[in-house]
Write a protein that holds these residues in place. Structure first.
Motif, PDB file in Angstrom:
ATOM      1  N   ILE A   1       0.407   5.553  10.551  1.00  0.00           N
ATOM      2  CA  ILE A   1      -0.168   4.828   9.651  1.00  0.00           C
ATOM      3  C   ILE A   1       0.634   4.437   8.198  1.00  0.00           C
ATOM      4  O   ILE A   1       0.288   3.617   8.321  1.00  0.00           O
ATOM      5  CB  ILE A   1      -0.781   6.174   8.744  1.00  0.00           C
ATOM      6  CG1 ILE A   1      -1.861   7.348   9.496  1.00  0.00           C
ATOM      7  CG2 ILE A   1      -2.116   5.865   7.734  1.00  0.00           C
ATOM      8  CD1 ILE A   1      -2.448   8.094   8.444  1.00  0.00           C
ATOM      9  N   GLU A   2       2.095   4.938   8.058  1.00  0.00           N
ATOM     10  CA  GLU A   2       2.398   4.783   7.419  1.00  0.00           C
ATOM     11  C   GLU A   2       3.054   3.264   8.230  1.00  0.00           C
ATOM     12  O   GLU A   2       2.970   2.119   6.678  1.00  0.00           O
ATOM     13  CB  GLU A   2       3.655   5.538   6.722  1.00  0.00           C
ATOM     14  CG  GLU A   2       3.289   6.530   5.880  1.00  0.00           C
ATOM     15  CD  GLU A   2       2.597   5.851   4.985  1.00  0.00           C
ATOM     16  OE1 GLU A   2       1.321   6.833   4.432  1.00  0.00           O
ATOM     17  OE2 GLU A   2       2.498   4.875   3.831  1.00  0.00           O
ATOM     18  N   ASP A   3       3.225   2.759   9.010  1.00  0.00           N
ATOM     19  CA  ASP A   3       4.229   1.816   9.550  1.00  0.00           C
ATOM     20  C   ASP A   3       2.750   0.597   9.564  1.00  0.00           C
ATOM     21  O   ASP A   3       3.600  -0.438   9.243  1.00  0.00           O
ATOM     22  CB  ASP A   3       4.132   2.528  10.742  1.00  0.00           C
ATOM     23  CG  ASP A   3       5.474   1.330  11.869  1.00  0.00           C
ATOM     24  OD1 ASP A   3       4.678   0.204  12.712  1.00  0.00           O
ATOM     25  OD2 ASP A   3       7.052   0.865  11.553  1.00  0.00           O
ATOM     26  N   ILE A   4       1.440   1.097   9.922  1.00  0.00           N
ATOM     27  CA  ILE A   4       0.771  -0.096   9.594  1.00  0.00           C
ATOM     28  C   ILE A   4       0.339  -0.164   8.573  1.00  0.00           C
ATOM     29  O   ILE A   4       0.151  -1.536   8.297  1.00  0.00           O
ATOM     30  CB  ILE A   4      -0.099   0.554  10.887  1.00  0.00           C
ATOM     31  CG1 ILE A   4      -0.889   0.526  12.072  1.00  0.00           C
ATOM     32  CG2 ILE A   4      -1.913  -0.344  10.104  1.00  0.00           C
ATOM     33  CD1 ILE A   4      -1.365   1.939  12.539  1.00  0.00           C
TER      34      ILE A   4
ATOM     35  N   ALA B   1      10.593   0.723   7.510  1.00  0.00           N
ATOM     36  CA  ALA B   1      10.476   1.232   8.537  1.00  0.00           C
ATOM     37  C   ALA B   1      10.293   0.420   9.474  1.00  0.00           C
ATOM     38  O   ALA B   1      10.243  -1.072   8.994  1.00  0.00           O
ATOM     39  CB  ALA B   1       8.751   1.913   7.967  1.00  0.00           C
ATOM     40  N   ARG B   2      10.903   0.949  11.016  1.00  0.00           N
ATOM     41  CA  ARG B   2      10.668  -0.114  11.842  1.00  0.00           C
ATOM     42  C   ARG B   2       9.333   0.119  13.081  1.00  0.00           C
ATOM     43  O   ARG B   2       9.072   1.601  12.901  1.00  0.00           O
ATOM     44  CB  ARG B   2      12.122   0.193  12.414  1.00  0.00           C
ATOM     45  CG  ARG B   2      13.128  -0.667  12.026  1.00  0.00           C
ATOM     46  CD  ARG B   2      14.191  -0.373  12.775  1.00  0.00           C
ATOM     47  NE  ARG B   2      14.348  -0.557  14.738  1.00  0.00           N
ATOM     48  CZ  ARG B   2      13.431  -1.969  14.905  1.00  0.00           C
ATOM     49  NH1 ARG B   2      13.501  -3.262  14.208  1.00  0.00           N
ATOM     50  NH2 ARG B   2      13.805  -2.496  16.424  1.00  0.00           N
TER      51      ARG B   2
ATOM     52  N   LEU C   1       0.767  -1.199   0.095  1.00  0.00           N
ATOM     53  CA  LEU C   1       0.304  -0.186   0.321  1.00  0.00           C
ATOM     54  C   LEU C   1       0.836   1.657  -0.074  1.00  0.00           C
ATOM     55  O   LEU C   1       0.448   2.191  -0.275  1.00  0.00           O
ATOM     56  CB  LEU C   1      -1.114  -0.161   1.102  1.00  0.00           C
ATOM     57  CG  LEU C   1      -2.142  -1.224   0.784  1.00  0.00           C
ATOM     58  CD1 LEU C   1      -2.573  -0.981   2.604  1.00  0.00           C
ATOM     59  CD2 LEU C   1      -2.887  -1.359   0.432  1.00  0.00           C
ATOM     60  N   ARG C   2       2.129   0.821   0.772  1.00  0.00           N
ATOM     61  CA  ARG C   2       2.648   2.443   0.072  1.00  0.00           C
ATOM     62  C   ARG C   2       4.536   2.169  -0.463  1.00  0.00           C
ATOM     63  O   ARG C   2       4.817   0.695  -0.466  1.00  0.00           O
ATOM     64  CB  ARG C   2       2.881   2.356   1.666  1.00  0.00           C
ATOM     65  CG  ARG C   2       4.000   3.504   2.242  1.00  0.00           C
ATOM     66  CD  ARG C   2       4.199   3.491   4.148  1.00  0.00           C
ATOM     67  NE  ARG C   2       4.747   2.473   4.208  1.00  0.00           N
ATOM     68  CZ  ARG C   2       6.743   2.329   4.499  1.00  0.00           C
ATOM     69  NH1 ARG C   2       7.235   3.386   4.078  1.00  0.00           N
ATOM     70  NH2 ARG C   2       6.873   1.631   5.006  1.00  0.00           N
ATOM     71  N   PRO C   3       4.922   2.660  -1.328  1.00  0.00           N
ATOM     72  CA  PRO C   3       6.232   2.574  -2.062  1.00  0.00           C
ATOM     73  C   PRO C   3       7.412   1.903  -1.200  1.00  0.00           C
ATOM     74  O   PRO C   3       7.685   1.284  -1.370  1.00  0.00           O
ATOM     75  CB  PRO C   3       6.296   4.215  -3.350  1.00  0.00           C
ATOM     76  CG  PRO C   3       4.504   4.499  -2.629  1.00  0.00           C
ATOM     77  CD  PRO C   3       4.006   4.193  -1.773  1.00  0.00           C
ATOM     78  N   ALA C   4       7.496   3.349  -0.598  1.00  0.00           N
ATOM     79  CA  ALA C   4       8.596   3.093   0.549  1.00  0.00           C
ATOM     80  C   ALA C   4       8.648   1.520   1.306  1.00  0.00           C
ATOM     81  O   ALA C   4       9.263   1.291   1.628  1.00  0.00           O
ATOM     82  CB  ALA C   4       8.505   3.827   1.236  1.00  0.00           C
TER      83      ALA C   4
END
Ligand SMILES: CCCCCCCCCCCCCC(=O)CC(=O)SCCNC(=O)CCNC(=O)[C@H](O)C(C)(C)COP(=O)(O)OP(=O)(O)OC[C@H]1O[C@@H](n2cnc3c(N)ncnc32)[C@H](O)[C@@H]1OP(=O)(O)O
Ligand SMILES: NC(=O)C1=CN([C@@H]2O[C@H](COP(=O)(O)OP(=O)(O)OC[C@H]3O[C@@H](n4cnc5c(N)ncnc54)[C@H](O)[C@@H]3O)[C@@H](O)[C@H]2O)C=CC1
Length: 329
Positions: free
Chosen positions: A106-109, A21-22, A12-15
């Motif tokens: 949000i991005e972590d989840i 991400a931790r 869901l997230r390009p990165a």
């Protein structure tokens, strides 16, 4: 049954592809499944609609790896949209004015959520399957039958069905002891209750695993047998069908019935607000199913079709999800 599309595993997230991400301290504090006493690590949710997207969101919030499966990218994008807008509400409450923290939360989840339109490829990695597709027994049976031949032997199958007999879904698989109902409530991020439904064949250790799983999501699981409506819907359906009969008899308007039940019975939503929230299509599927073949309910006027409800569904007015139901949104 499925045009085997090129497997699209899209984060869901390009990165997330770098997946660097931790979990932030705040999310780590939320994440409890690492010490949960059960073998579930990857959850595969079928259906990215109102319920499937909510189940995906909650499982990913509590640090599970999740795959969300639907029929096509457009439905997956819709489900992703549900998740993002819900997480924004949660993040705003958690981190107030700190937009950077909100974004990271949000991005972590989302980094733990993959999407796929290939149901068989997805199930190969599943420890737990949660089915939240359309409330249609044949469609659900087809899905479970196709998954059963590919899923690892240890994979537990569950259905989020509102009204269908779990046993009728389990019987098309060769894993009746690893099959149960796992009935979340709408909206999944807010509603604490999960009904864990055991069939005559569900193994006790599977129920225990599912109860532990629900607790790791900070939910409040209850257990019940496999009978129509389990606990809540068995009580909710009669109340809500009586509400629509009141309106059909001209006793009161939907607005006044809703006001009366909120102020008179302390409900957070009246029956018509609620059915718009649930989806009029799903509601119709439930009523029609019980009227046709519900154990002890078939042909009962309690669940007889509602002309008003059917007209709204036929005209595409499905409630909040279509912009109009009993009310306009
Ligand atoms: C009448 C027609 C005839 C029909 C006949 C047949 C009937 C068949 C029925 C079958 C039912 C099938 C469905 C099923 O299987 C089981 C169910 O799920 S039944 C539905 C259960 N759910 C409810 O009853 C919901 C009741 N409503 C509420 O609890 C609240 O209204 C709600 C939480 C939805 C919204 O709260 P409200 O105060 O009204 O508004 P807010 O917007 O302020 O939200 C409060 C609070 O919650 C947070 N929040 C809300 N939604 C979300 C979300 N999606 N994601 C994240 N967070 C959310 C919001 O941020 C607020 O947080 P605070 O901390 O309070 O600020
Ligand atoms: N809406 C509600 O308030 C609640 C619904 N449920 C149950 O959850 C299930 C889903 O309901 P909703 O999320 O409301 O429905 P929905 O209509 O919002 O979502 C259903 C999703 O399933 C997808 N789908 C249909 N067939 C599929 C297939 N073969 N493979 C993969 N995806 C498929 C659709 O494309 C859609 O995205 C139903 O069984 C319903 O009874 C349970 C609790 C509450």
């Amino acid at each position: 049954m499925y045009a085997r599309q090129v497997q699209i595993l899209r984060h869901l997230r390009p990165a997330a592809l770098a997946n660097t991400a931790r979990p932030s301290p705040a999310v780590r504090a939320l994440s409890t499944n690492t010490d949960a006493a059960h073998p579930i690590k990857r959850v595969v949710v079928y259906g990215s609609g109102l319920m499937g997207s909510g189940i995906v969101q909650v499982a990913a919030t509590y640090n599970y790896q999740v795959t969300m499966v639907d029929l096509n990218p457009a439905m997956l994008d819709k489900g992703t949209g549900y998740i993002r807008s819900s997480l924004k509400r949660v993040a705003r409450k958690k981190f107030a004015e700190d937009e950077a923290q909100q974004k990271h939360f949000i991005e972590d989840i989302l980094s733990r959520v993959q999407t796929s339109t290939d149901p068989l490829a997805a199930v190969e990695q599943a420890d737990l399957v949660v089915e939240a597709i359309v409330e249609n027994v044949a469609t659900k049976r087809n899905l479970f039958s196709s998954l059963d031949g590919v899923a690892p032997p240890h994979t537990i199958f569950t259905s989020n069905t509102s009204s269908l007999p779990i046993g009728q879904l389990a019987e098309v698989t060769a894993r009746p002891t690893k099959f149960a109902g796992l009935h979340f409530f709408n909206p999944v991020p807010q509603m604490k209750l999960v009904e864990v439904v055991k069939t005559n064949d569900t193994a006790p250790e599977v129920i225990e695993t599912l109860v532990d799983f629900c607790k790791s999501l900070k939910k409040a699981p209850v257990q019940c047998k496999d009978t129509p409506g389990f606990i809540v819907n068995r009580l909710l359906v009669p109340y809500m069908t009586e509400a629509i009969r009141l309106v059909e008899r001209g006793v009161a308007s939907p607005e006044d019935v809703d006001t009366a039940m909120k102020l008179g019975a302390g409900y957070p939503m009246g029956p018509f607000e609620l059915v718009d929230y649930i989806g009029l299509d799903t509601t119709k599927f439930i009523l029609d199913g019980w009227y046709k073949s519900g154990e002890g309910l078939a042909g009962d006027k309690l669940v007889a079709p509602s002309e008003k409800l059917n007209k709204l569904v036929e005209s595409g007015r499905l409630g909040r999800k279509s912009g109009e139901g009993f009310y306009k949104y």
